[in-house]
Design a protein around this motif. Structure first.
Motif, mmCIF file in Angstrom:
data_model
loop_
_atom_site.group_PDB
_atom_site.id
_atom_site.type_symbol
_atom_site.label_atom_id
_atom_site.label_comp_id
_atom_site.label_asym_id
_atom_site.label_seq_id
_atom_site.Cartn_x
_atom_site.Cartn_y
_atom_site.Cartn_z
ATOM 1 N N SER A 175 -7.687 29.320 60.585
ATOM 2 C CA SER A 175 -6.472 29.909 61.146
ATOM 3 C C SER A 175 -6.158 29.322 62.512
ATOM 4 O O SER A 175 -5.003 29.007 62.829
ATOM 5 N N LEU A 207 -11.318 32.344 60.094
ATOM 6 C CA LEU A 207 -11.034 32.346 61.528
ATOM 7 C C LEU A 207 -10.861 30.928 62.049
ATOM 8 O O LEU A 207 -9.866 30.623 62.728
ATOM 9 N N GLY A 246 -3.014 34.885 72.429
ATOM 10 C CA GLY A 246 -3.095 35.203 71.012
ATOM 11 C C GLY A 246 -4.444 34.843 70.413
ATOM 12 O O GLY A 246 -5.014 35.613 69.637
ATOM 13 N N TYR A 290 -7.165 37.399 68.829
ATOM 14 C CA TYR A 290 -7.538 37.184 67.421
ATOM 15 C C TYR A 290 -9.045 37.040 67.266
ATOM 16 O O TYR A 290 -9.657 37.659 66.391
ATOM 17 N N THR A 291 -9.650 36.216 68.112
ATOM 18 C CA THR A 291 -11.093 36.004 68.020
ATOM 19 C C THR A 291 -11.853 37.262 68.421
ATOM 20 O O THR A 291 -12.939 37.548 67.885
#
Length: 291
Positions: free
Chosen positions: A221, A218, A277, A281-282
């Protein structure tokens, strides 16, 4: 005594705020003020000449509509390139980080040093080096032509893959280090326990190593995707007019065309898309153990 105790309690309450005050001042000067200026510019109208442009703030939301309609292809291309580069960074960095964390032994620091060493060279020089490596009469293209992986008139430079390759190389260090830290924290006894329970190497990886390394995935990324989305150097040197990213458009609008409202609106759109985004995502992966 009571007065001294009350004074000490008062100081203990104020101390945390005094400790974060320098950081707040720094953020206010170098983030909030520039952000406000950028947002205000994005809602202004441009006048005057190219040499002496003038801005008039008039809540011109048409700048955003123009940004989304005129540069839709560049926006889509930008996030496609950044996403592909991020995925490639994960695929390339994970085996290397795994070897450093579990297999390198006494050579761990040496390998880490070798990984970091190329990044002491400036970003621009590394990108120009890749341009030299991928040029049409270079040894890479010649070798690929010799084994039939490229047609006789094929080329690598000025293609989408050249840009993605440049993004991957230039930002992969920000994937390797978080992954290594995350893998280093895994207790080897957990892997041994999975083997004692008759897990195969593949099952141990998918059930033990991969879930425990997700904080590194994570963090890496985000550290790769965000700067790759705003990059314009790789597309400028390794790409062509058909591989232009939104960073190239913003750079030219600011410095060449000098259409500051359009450039500011594009910058705000880019930041908004990245922010949405990242939040999605998190939220999907969770941030409880983020390294």
């Amino acid at each position: 005594m009571a007065g001294a105790a009350a004074s000490n309690r008062q100081r203990s309450k104020i101390a945390p705020y005094l400790m974060i005050l320098p950081a707040l001042v720094y953020l206010g000067i170098f983030f909030v003020v520039p952000f406000y200026s950028l947002a205000r510019t994005s809602l202004s109208s441009s006048g005057g000449s190219v040499y002496m442009p003038t801005l008039t703030f008039n809540w011109d939301f048409g700048n955003y509509a123009a940004a989304l309609s005129h540069y839709q292809d560049q926006i889509i291309r930008t996030f496609t390139y950044a996403l592909v580069a991020t995925l490639l960074c994960v695929l390339l960095a994970f085996p290397l980080a795994y070897v450093i964390a579990f297999k390198a032994g006494r050579y761990k620091n040496l390998i880490l040093g070798l990984v970091i060493l190329p990044f002491f060279v400036t970003f621009l020089i590394r990108t120009i080096a890749w341009k030299t490596i991928l040029e049409d009469d270079g040894w890479v293209v010649g070798a690929l032509n010799a084994v039939g992986l490229l047609p006789s008139e094929g080329r690598l430079l000025s293609t989408s893959w050249a840009v993605i390759g440049g993004l991957t190389y230039n930002w992969i260090i920000f994937m390797i280090l978080p992954l290594y830290v995350s893998l280093e924290k895994i207790d080897p006894r957990l892997i041994e326990a999975s083997k004692d329970l008759y897990s195969s190497n593949r099952r141990s990886f998918t059930k033990v190593i991969l879930p425990l390394s997700m904080p590194g995935v994570l963090a890496g990324s985000l550290l790769v995707f965000i700067p790759a989305s705003g990059d314009f150097i790789n597309a400028d040197y390794l790409g062509s007019t058909q591989t232009t990213m939104i960073g190239n458009v913003i750079q030219k609008q600011f410095l060449v065309v000098k259409d500051y409202p359009a450039a500011a609106a594009l910058s705000m759109v880019l930041m908004a898309i990245i922010l949405v985004g990242v939040l999605l995502y998190t939220r999907a992966l969770g941030t409880e153990d983020l390294v």
